[in-house]
Motif scaffolding. Structure first.
Motif, mmCIF file in Angstrom:
data_model
loop_
_atom_site.group_PDB
_atom_site.id
_atom_site.type_symbol
_atom_site.label_atom_id
_atom_site.label_comp_id
_atom_site.label_asym_id
_atom_site.label_seq_id
_atom_site.Cartn_x
_atom_site.Cartn_y
_atom_site.Cartn_z
ATOM 1 N N ASP A 105 7.422 6.637 -5.992
ATOM 2 C CA ASP A 105 7.184 6.282 -4.596
ATOM 3 C C ASP A 105 5.774 6.653 -4.145
ATOM 4 O O ASP A 105 5.150 5.923 -3.379
ATOM 5 C CB ASP A 105 8.220 6.982 -3.706
ATOM 6 C CG ASP A 105 8.055 6.619 -2.258
ATOM 7 O OD1 ASP A 105 8.264 5.435 -1.920
ATOM 8 O OD2 ASP A 105 7.690 7.510 -1.458
ATOM 9 N N ASP A 106 5.252 7.752 -4.627
ATOM 10 C CA ASP A 106 3.924 8.219 -4.224
ATOM 11 C C ASP A 106 2.778 7.531 -4.957
ATOM 12 O O ASP A 106 1.614 7.751 -4.614
ATOM 13 C CB ASP A 106 3.805 9.730 -4.451
ATOM 14 C CG ASP A 106 4.669 10.530 -3.494
ATOM 15 O OD1 ASP A 106 5.063 9.991 -2.444
ATOM 16 O OD2 ASP A 106 4.961 11.704 -3.798
ATOM 17 N N THR A 107 3.080 6.710 -5.962
ATOM 18 C CA THR A 107 2.013 6.121 -6.773
ATOM 19 C C THR A 107 1.989 4.590 -6.779
ATOM 20 O O THR A 107 1.045 4.001 -7.298
ATOM 21 C CB THR A 107 2.122 6.615 -8.234
ATOM 22 O OG1 THR A 107 3.391 6.250 -8.768
ATOM 23 C CG2 THR A 107 1.940 8.127 -8.319
ATOM 24 N N CYS A 108 2.983 3.928 -6.218
ATOM 25 C CA CYS A 108 3.072 2.466 -6.271
ATOM 26 C C CYS A 108 2.158 1.785 -5.262
ATOM 27 O O CYS A 108 2.064 2.202 -4.110
ATOM 28 C CB CYS A 108 4.494 2.012 -5.991
ATOM 29 S SG CYS A 108 5.602 2.235 -7.375
ATOM 30 N N LEU A 109 1.482 0.737 -5.734
ATOM 31 C CA LEU A 109 0.623 -0.067 -4.878
ATOM 32 C C LEU A 109 0.733 -1.531 -5.305
ATOM 33 O O LEU A 109 0.526 -1.861 -6.474
ATOM 34 C CB LEU A 109 -0.831 0.399 -4.995
ATOM 35 C CG LEU A 109 -1.841 -0.294 -4.082
ATOM 36 C CD1 LEU A 109 -1.539 0.000 -2.613
ATOM 37 C CD2 LEU A 109 -3.252 0.148 -4.430
ATOM 38 N N SER A 110 1.056 -2.395 -4.361
ATOM 39 C CA SER A 110 1.160 -3.828 -4.642
ATOM 40 C C SER A 110 -0.192 -4.493 -4.433
ATOM 41 O O SER A 110 -0.790 -4.386 -3.359
ATOM 42 C CB SER A 110 2.195 -4.481 -3.723
ATOM 43 O OG SER A 110 3.472 -3.936 -3.939
ATOM 44 N N LEU A 111 -0.657 -5.168 -5.462
ATOM 45 C CA LEU A 111 -1.929 -5.888 -5.407
ATOM 46 C C LEU A 111 -1.701 -7.300 -4.861
ATOM 47 O O LEU A 111 -0.582 -7.819 -4.897
ATOM 48 C CB LEU A 111 -2.552 -5.951 -6.798
ATOM 49 C CG LEU A 111 -2.887 -4.605 -7.445
ATOM 50 C CD1 LEU A 111 -3.532 -4.829 -8.808
ATOM 51 C CD2 LEU A 111 -3.780 -3.754 -6.554
ATOM 52 N N PRO A 112 -2.773 -7.943 -4.375
ATOM 53 C CA PRO A 112 -2.624 -9.308 -3.860
ATOM 54 C C PRO A 112 -2.068 -10.254 -4.922
ATOM 55 O O PRO A 112 -2.466 -10.209 -6.084
ATOM 56 C CB PRO A 112 -4.061 -9.700 -3.500
ATOM 57 C CG PRO A 112 -4.784 -8.417 -3.299
ATOM 58 C CD PRO A 112 -4.139 -7.446 -4.248
ATOM 59 N N LEU A 113 -1.137 -11.092 -4.501
ATOM 60 C CA LEU A 113 -0.533 -12.091 -5.387
ATOM 61 C C LEU A 113 0.115 -13.145 -4.502
ATOM 62 O O LEU A 113 0.975 -12.809 -3.686
ATOM 63 C CB LEU A 113 0.513 -11.432 -6.295
ATOM 64 C CG LEU A 113 1.172 -12.336 -7.321
ATOM 65 C CD1 LEU A 113 0.283 -12.451 -8.549
ATOM 66 C CD2 LEU A 113 2.504 -11.772 -7.748
ATOM 67 N N TRP A 114 -0.332 -14.390 -4.622
ATOM 68 C CA TRP A 114 0.254 -15.463 -3.831
ATOM 69 C C TRP A 114 0.140 -16.769 -4.611
ATOM 70 O O TRP A 114 -0.705 -16.895 -5.500
ATOM 71 C CB TRP A 114 -0.438 -15.586 -2.469
ATOM 72 C CG TRP A 114 -1.881 -15.953 -2.537
ATOM 73 C CD1 TRP A 114 -2.420 -17.206 -2.645
ATOM 74 C CD2 TRP A 114 -2.996 -15.047 -2.517
ATOM 75 N NE1 TRP A 114 -3.786 -17.136 -2.691
ATOM 76 C CE2 TRP A 114 -4.177 -15.819 -2.605
ATOM 77 C CE3 TRP A 114 -3.116 -13.653 -2.426
ATOM 78 C CZ2 TRP A 114 -5.442 -15.263 -2.613
ATOM 79 C CZ3 TRP A 114 -4.385 -13.107 -2.427
ATOM 80 C CH2 TRP A 114 -5.523 -13.902 -2.515
#
Length: 135
Positions: A105-114
């Motif tokens: 939970d403390d390390t997750c990051l969603s990068l741009p994707l579309w």
């Protein structure tokens, strides 16, 4: 009306899925040499649609701020881990009860994707991430 619109969108589902898989492949390629990141892993006998492309880093918050400063939006999609959600308050879990979940939970990051994202756009995101870790 909504069903009619979704019925039209359904014809694009396969190409959008293929595009998301391709974008994830680009991310994997451009970010593969960064030891500070944990990239998504897919079991050998599985497929992944990549609704989100989520990386993990112990420097997640600083990376997110750096990317935003460089005009790249990211997201933390689930900022509260499941065991601390309101629905489970009656179970009285503590923040330390699930250390692995807390770490994730403390390390997750969603990068741009579309749908329709181009390789150049993925490359720009990755160059910024590389720049962050080289500083």
């Amino acid at each position: 009306m909504q069903a009619a619109i979704l019925n039209v969108k359904l014809t694009y589902l396969e190409s959008w899925t293929e595009g998301r898989i391709k974008m994830a492949t680009w991310y994997n390629y451009f970010l593969q040499d960064l030891d500070d990141l944990i990239l998504p892993k897919i079991a050998g006998d599985s497929n992944h649609v990549f609704h989100l492309y989520v990386i993990r880093s112990k420097k997640r918050d600083a990376l997110q701020h750096y990317l935003l400063f460089h005009g790249i939006g990211t997201a933390i999609h689930y900022p509260v881990p499941p065991h601390l959600q309101t629905a489970f308050l009656n179970l009285q879990f503590e923040k330390v009860d699930f250390s692995l979940i807390e770490e994730i939970d403390d390390t997750c990051l969603s990068l741009p994707l579309w749908p329709g994202m181009m390789e150049e756009e993925v490359s720009r995101v990755c160059k910024s991430i590389n720049g962050f870790f080289q500083n």
